[in-house]
Each structure stands twice: as structure tokens, then as C-alpha cells.
Design an enzyme around this catalytic site. Sequence first.
Site, PDB file in Angstrom:
ATOM      1  N   ASP A 229       0.852  -1.204   0.000  1.00 22.80           N
ATOM      2  CA  ASP A 229       0.000   0.000   0.000  1.00 22.80           C
ATOM      3  C   ASP A 229       0.882   1.246   0.000  1.00 22.80           C
ATOM      4  O   ASP A 229       0.668   2.176   0.769  1.00 22.80           O
ATOM      5  CB  ASP A 229      -0.911  -0.023   1.235  1.00 22.80           C
ATOM      6  CG  ASP A 229      -1.987   1.056   1.202  1.00 22.80           C
ATOM      7  OD1 ASP A 229      -2.426   1.429   0.098  1.00 22.80           O
ATOM      8  OD2 ASP A 229      -2.386   1.528   2.287  1.00 22.80           O
TER       9      ASP A 229
ATOM     10  N   ASP B 291       3.016   2.079   8.055  1.00 22.83           N
ATOM     11  CA  ASP B 291       1.756   1.378   7.783  1.00 22.83           C
ATOM     12  C   ASP B 291       1.927   0.183   6.847  1.00 22.83           C
ATOM     13  O   ASP B 291       1.634   0.255   5.654  1.00 22.83           O
ATOM     14  CB  ASP B 291       0.702   2.341   7.223  1.00 22.83           C
ATOM     15  CG  ASP B 291      -0.698   1.722   7.243  1.00 22.83           C
ATOM     16  OD1 ASP B 291      -0.827   0.575   7.724  1.00 22.83           O
ATOM     17  OD2 ASP B 291      -1.640   2.373   6.774  1.00 22.83           O
TER      18      ASP B 291
END
Length: 287
Positions: free
Chosen positions: A204, A222
Site C-alpha cells: 500500500d 503502515d
Amino acid sequence: MNSLSPRPTSSFYSLDPQLIFNTVEQNNFVPTGELIQLNSYENRVFEIKLENHPSLIAKYYRPQRWSRETILDEHQFIIELQKNDIETAPPYLLANNSTLNTVEGIHYAFFQKVQGRLLQELTETHLRKLGRWLGRLHNIGSMRPSQHRGYLGPSNDNKWSQLETMLNRVAPEVVHRYEKAAVLIFEALDEMLPEFQMLRIHGDLHRGNILEKSNHEFVVVDFDDMINGPAVQDFWMLLPNSHTLDNVELEILIKSYSELRHFPMEQLELIPLLRGYRIITYAMWIM
């Protein structure tokens, strides 16, 4: 994924400050009482101020999305990167001697807070650094697969059955065109992805997950969507409007990446399909 009872789900949506501070104290941190909720599509994420200690980032994972094993795969990858001098935001070891704990059926973890600003644009210097960073990331990621994260792709992700459910909610006037496009993308990815090397990737990597530090270095955060996938998945979101080789930004990324690792040029043909796949799977999530 773990099958959890309805109670953790309702607790997740009604997660309150008292429960959050209780988990902090139970893991031997002393909160000041100041809590800031951070943006997150999937989970509940907070910055928590501490007495005599830098702030920590607390992440409470959405029930029924990831099992304990898949979350620990994420943490292990981050720790592995950190040990190889690839700066990330590592998880803390908690009171249960793990980086993951549970409260009322909700998995949670604490991460070191990293300082930095979001990149408003990617300069040539940023792109060169990112290319080399990705080369190092993928060198580590290729050492072994993620045991519990599975592999990117419609059949691997069980997205075919989810597509059928989603189509029932698409407006009747466009549902047939939507289905035709989705099936085309899904079939093409299922056919093509097995031809390429799969390795642990960020999964991502967009600008919102890249922070520039005061010394002009950066740190990527993340890893929630970490997965076994093709290397190009970590490239195309950095350049969302173009994917052809005549794009100067992509050329810089690939050239810098190639200083440390061979870039599979044949994977560039996957980019339009991966972009469409992300749009469709995001629609599944919000529906």
C-alpha cells in the site's frame, strides 16, 4: 481469518478513551490523558501522549479482517527491516512478551512514533531515495515468503465471491458494464500473476505512508496491507496517473531500484490491472 463473536465488533466501533488508556497502563506505559485519533480506513489508530516517554502510536485492528498470525507476520517483517537498517516504525514488545495483545476480543499493538512531514510532491531526490529504499525492501522481502499473509490476486484473496455480493448493490443501469470490466480484470490477474515472482511487499505504498524527516531522509509506515505480491505493486501508487516507460518519474525510480536489485520490466503490463483491482476491492470494502 479468525471468526470472532459480535461483541468484539461492537466494542471496536464503540472503542472509548478509558479502554484505550487501560491497555496503555496494562503494558507499563503511563499516559498523560492526551489522546489524538489519527486517520485510518481500516483500524482505529491513536497517538497517545506519555509521561517521561515519547508518544506512542496505538493501533486497534478491525475484527474479522486479520488473524493474530497475519498481524504477527506484519510485525515480523517490520522488525526484520529494522534489523537491516531500513527505517520503519517498529512495534513495541508488550507485557505479554509479544508485539500483539488483545482486549475484549480486539487485537492491538503499540508502535514507536516517527516524526516527519507528508510529501506534497516527489522530487528527483525523493524518487532516487525511494527507488533504492524499495530495492532494499524487496531484497529482504524476497528472502522468504510471508507464511500467513497469502498472495495478491482475486482467487488468492477470495475476491470472486465478494464480487458476486457487491454486484447486487451496484446500480442496475451500470451493473452489467461494471461486471464485465471486473471479470476482465480478475481473469487477467489470475492468469498473469502466477508467471511472476512473488515476494513480501509493502502492498500500500502511496505518498500518505511516506514521511520526510528533518534531515531529508524518509521513513515508510503502515505495513497493514503487507502481502506476497509482485514488485511492481509497490511502484504504481507512487505514480497514480501514468505507468508507461516514457514517464520520467518512473524511469528514475526503476534506475535507482536497479542499483540494488533487478527490476522486472515485464511486470509493467500489470499496472493497469492492479489499479483497476484496487478500485474494485476498495468498492467492495465500502459497500
